[in-house]
Design a protein around this motif. Structure first.
Motif, PDB file in Angstrom:
ATOM      1  N   SER A   8      -7.326   4.763   9.320  1.00  0.00           N
ATOM      2  CA  SER A   8      -6.196   3.725   9.782  1.00  0.00           C
ATOM      3  C   SER A   8      -6.265   2.664   8.669  1.00  0.00           C
ATOM      4  N   ASN A   9      -7.268   2.260   7.829  1.00  0.00           N
ATOM      5  CA  ASN A   9      -7.189   1.389   6.688  1.00  0.00           C
ATOM      6  C   ASN A   9      -6.624   1.734   5.719  1.00  0.00           C
ATOM      7  N   GLU A  10      -5.993   3.157   5.535  1.00  0.00           N
ATOM      8  CA  GLU A  10      -5.228   3.544   4.498  1.00  0.00           C
ATOM      9  C   GLU A  10      -3.739   3.845   4.825  1.00  0.00           C
ATOM     10  N   MET A  11      -3.535   3.394   6.011  1.00  0.00           N
ATOM     11  CA  MET A  11      -2.144   3.607   6.441  1.00  0.00           C
ATOM     12  C   MET A  11      -1.322   2.340   6.550  1.00  0.00           C
ATOM     13  N   PHE A  12      -0.065   2.555   5.754  1.00  0.00           N
ATOM     14  CA  PHE A  12       0.644   1.226   5.685  1.00  0.00           C
ATOM     15  C   PHE A  12       1.843   1.701   6.041  1.00  0.00           C
ATOM     16  N   SER A  13       2.836   0.697   6.873  1.00  0.00           N
ATOM     17  CA  SER A  13       4.178   1.103   6.946  1.00  0.00           C
ATOM     18  C   SER A  13       5.068   0.597   5.802  1.00  0.00           C
ATOM     19  N   SER A  14       6.296   1.335   5.532  1.00  0.00           N
ATOM     20  CA  SER A  14       7.020   0.956   4.234  1.00  0.00           C
ATOM     21  C   SER A  14       7.321  -0.695   4.370  1.00  0.00           C
ATOM     22  N   THR A  15       7.586  -1.041   5.381  1.00  0.00           N
ATOM     23  CA  THR A  15       7.940  -2.436   5.216  1.00  0.00           C
ATOM     24  C   THR A  15       6.634  -3.388   5.089  1.00  0.00           C
ATOM     25  N   GLU A  16       5.336  -3.085   5.405  1.00  0.00           N
ATOM     26  CA  GLU A  16       4.285  -3.664   5.065  1.00  0.00           C
ATOM     27  C   GLU A  16       4.109  -3.474   3.497  1.00  0.00           C
ATOM     28  N   LEU A  17       4.305  -2.165   2.945  1.00  0.00           N
ATOM     29  CA  LEU A  17       3.954  -1.919   1.602  1.00  0.00           C
ATOM     30  C   LEU A  17       4.976  -3.093   0.740  1.00  0.00           C
ATOM     31  N   ILE A  18       6.163  -3.052   1.224  1.00  0.00           N
ATOM     32  CA  ILE A  18       7.231  -4.264   0.564  1.00  0.00           C
ATOM     33  C   ILE A  18       6.879  -5.733   0.615  1.00  0.00           C
ATOM     34  N   ARG A  19       5.915  -5.992   1.704  1.00  0.00           N
ATOM     35  CA  ARG A  19       5.961  -7.388   1.742  1.00  0.00           C
ATOM     36  C   ARG A  19       4.374  -7.437   1.395  1.00  0.00           C
ATOM     37  N   LYS A  20       3.541  -6.467   1.358  1.00  0.00           N
ATOM     38  CA  LYS A  20       2.168  -6.690   0.772  1.00  0.00           C
ATOM     39  C   LYS A  20       1.808  -5.805  -0.285  1.00  0.00           C
ATOM     40  N   SER A  21       2.566  -5.367  -1.165  1.00  0.00           N
ATOM     41  CA  SER A  21       2.314  -4.428  -2.163  1.00  0.00           C
ATOM     42  C   SER A  21       1.284  -4.741  -3.045  1.00  0.00           C
ATOM     43  N   LYS A  30      -9.324  -1.334  -6.709  1.00  0.00           N
ATOM     44  CA  LYS A  30     -10.780  -1.996  -6.550  1.00  0.00           C
ATOM     45  C   LYS A  30     -11.716  -0.578  -5.801  1.00  0.00           C
ATOM     46  N   LYS A  31     -11.233   0.374  -5.444  1.00  0.00           N
ATOM     47  CA  LYS A  31     -11.548   1.590  -4.765  1.00  0.00           C
ATOM     48  C   LYS A  31     -12.320   1.021  -3.245  1.00  0.00           C
ATOM     49  N   GLU A  32     -11.393   0.315  -2.702  1.00  0.00           N
ATOM     50  CA  GLU A  32     -11.690   0.010  -1.561  1.00  0.00           C
ATOM     51  C   GLU A  32     -11.284   0.849  -0.462  1.00  0.00           C
ATOM     52  N   ILE A  33     -10.232   1.957  -0.826  1.00  0.00           N
ATOM     53  CA  ILE A  33      -9.602   2.714  -0.207  1.00  0.00           C
ATOM     54  C   ILE A  33      -9.197   3.863  -1.326  1.00  0.00           C
ATOM     55  N   ASP A  34      -9.394   5.209  -1.047  1.00  0.00           N
ATOM     56  CA  ASP A  34      -9.052   6.279  -2.014  1.00  0.00           C
ATOM     57  C   ASP A  34      -7.357   6.278  -2.180  1.00  0.00           C
ATOM     58  N   LYS A  35      -6.701   6.235  -1.182  1.00  0.00           N
ATOM     59  CA  LYS A  35      -5.533   6.198  -1.250  1.00  0.00           C
ATOM     60  C   LYS A  35      -4.773   5.304  -0.090  1.00  0.00           C
ATOM     61  N   ALA A  36      -3.253   5.432  -0.348  1.00  0.00           N
ATOM     62  CA  ALA A  36      -2.579   4.559   0.640  1.00  0.00           C
ATOM     63  C   ALA A  36      -1.502   5.549   1.038  1.00  0.00           C
ATOM     64  N   VAL A  37      -1.407   5.878   2.411  1.00  0.00           N
ATOM     65  CA  VAL A  37      -0.477   6.564   2.979  1.00  0.00           C
ATOM     66  C   VAL A  37       0.574   5.573   3.521  1.00  0.00           C
ATOM     67  N   ILE A  38       1.769   5.809   3.209  1.00  0.00           N
ATOM     68  CA  ILE A  38       2.874   5.069   3.327  1.00  0.00           C
ATOM     69  C   ILE A  38       3.775   5.776   4.680  1.00  0.00           C
ATOM     70  N   LEU A  39       3.897   5.313   5.553  1.00  0.00           N
ATOM     71  CA  LEU A  39       4.752   5.612   6.810  1.00  0.00           C
ATOM     72  C   LEU A  39       6.129   5.394   7.153  1.00  0.00           C
ATOM     73  N   ARG A  40       6.825   6.243   7.302  1.00  0.00           N
ATOM     74  CA  ARG A  40       8.315   5.840   7.471  1.00  0.00           C
ATOM     75  C   ARG A  40       8.597   6.273   9.140  1.00  0.00           C
ATOM     76  N   ASP A  41       9.119   5.762   9.732  1.00  0.00           N
ATOM     77  CA  ASP A  41       9.332   5.907  11.188  1.00  0.00           C
ATOM     78  C   ASP A  41       7.978   6.456  11.642  1.00  0.00           C
ATOM     79  N   GLY A  42       6.886   6.044  11.519  1.00  0.00           N
ATOM     80  CA  GLY A  42       5.543   6.370  12.081  1.00  0.00           C
ATOM     81  C   GLY A  42       4.875   7.591  11.336  1.00  0.00           C
ATOM     82  N   LYS A  43       5.604   7.975  10.573  1.00  0.00           N
ATOM     83  CA  LYS A  43       5.070   9.666   9.916  1.00  0.00           C
ATOM     84  C   LYS A  43       4.713   9.463   8.552  1.00  0.00           C
ATOM     85  N   PRO A  44       3.529  10.035   8.161  1.00  0.00           N
ATOM     86  CA  PRO A  44       3.310   9.956   6.716  1.00  0.00           C
ATOM     87  C   PRO A  44       4.142  10.550   5.866  1.00  0.00           C
ATOM     88  N   SER A  45       4.814   9.716   4.988  1.00  0.00           N
ATOM     89  CA  SER A  45       5.948   9.944   3.918  1.00  0.00           C
ATOM     90  C   SER A  45       5.623   9.988   2.485  1.00  0.00           C
TER      91      SER A  45
END
Length: 134
Positions: A8-21, A30-45
């Protein structure tokens, strides 16, 4: 690293990415997370990851692909029949070998996957503002 499993800490909505890139990029660097999964319409995109990690993954993939091409294990029909008979009584974990034809087919299917991103559609500035503020 489990790239196909999302926490859950690796998942970000596209809006959240825009605001908190900056925050997302910092967490990855900083290797706090391995990857960031960007969601569009609630699905990994999309997935964002460290470029060095991406290069490691691709080099590992190419090495494995080259090993398979240069030295495929050929299983005879007898071995295949014995393998099938043995698997009825055993678990999948006991099987170490894979049929070379199946492996070649799987690699061919991976190569055929359409991994290109769709072309961006041009959106008028009025529509951009309207979507952003709604």
């Amino acid at each position: 690293m489990d790239l196909l499993q999302y926490r859950s800490n690796e998942m970000f909505s596209s809006t959240e990415l825009i605001r908190k890139s900056k925050m997302v990029f910092d967490k990855i660097s900083k290797k706090e997370i391995d990857k960031a999964v960007i969601l569009r319409d609630g699905k990994p995109s999309f997935m964002l990851m460290d470029f060095q990690k991406y290069e490691e993954l691709i080099s590992d993939y190419l090495e494995l692909k080259e090993k398979v091409k240069t030295k495929p294990k050929v299983i005879t029909k007898e071995e295949n029949l014995n393998l099938k008979e043995n698997t009825e009584d055993s678990t999948i974990e006991d099987i170490d070998e894979i049929n070379s034809d199946d492996l070649q087919d799987a690699l061919a299917q991976i190569e055929q996957l359409d991994l290109e991103l769709p072309k961006k559609t041009v959106i008028k500035k009025e529509e951009q503002l309207k979507d952003f503020w709604e």
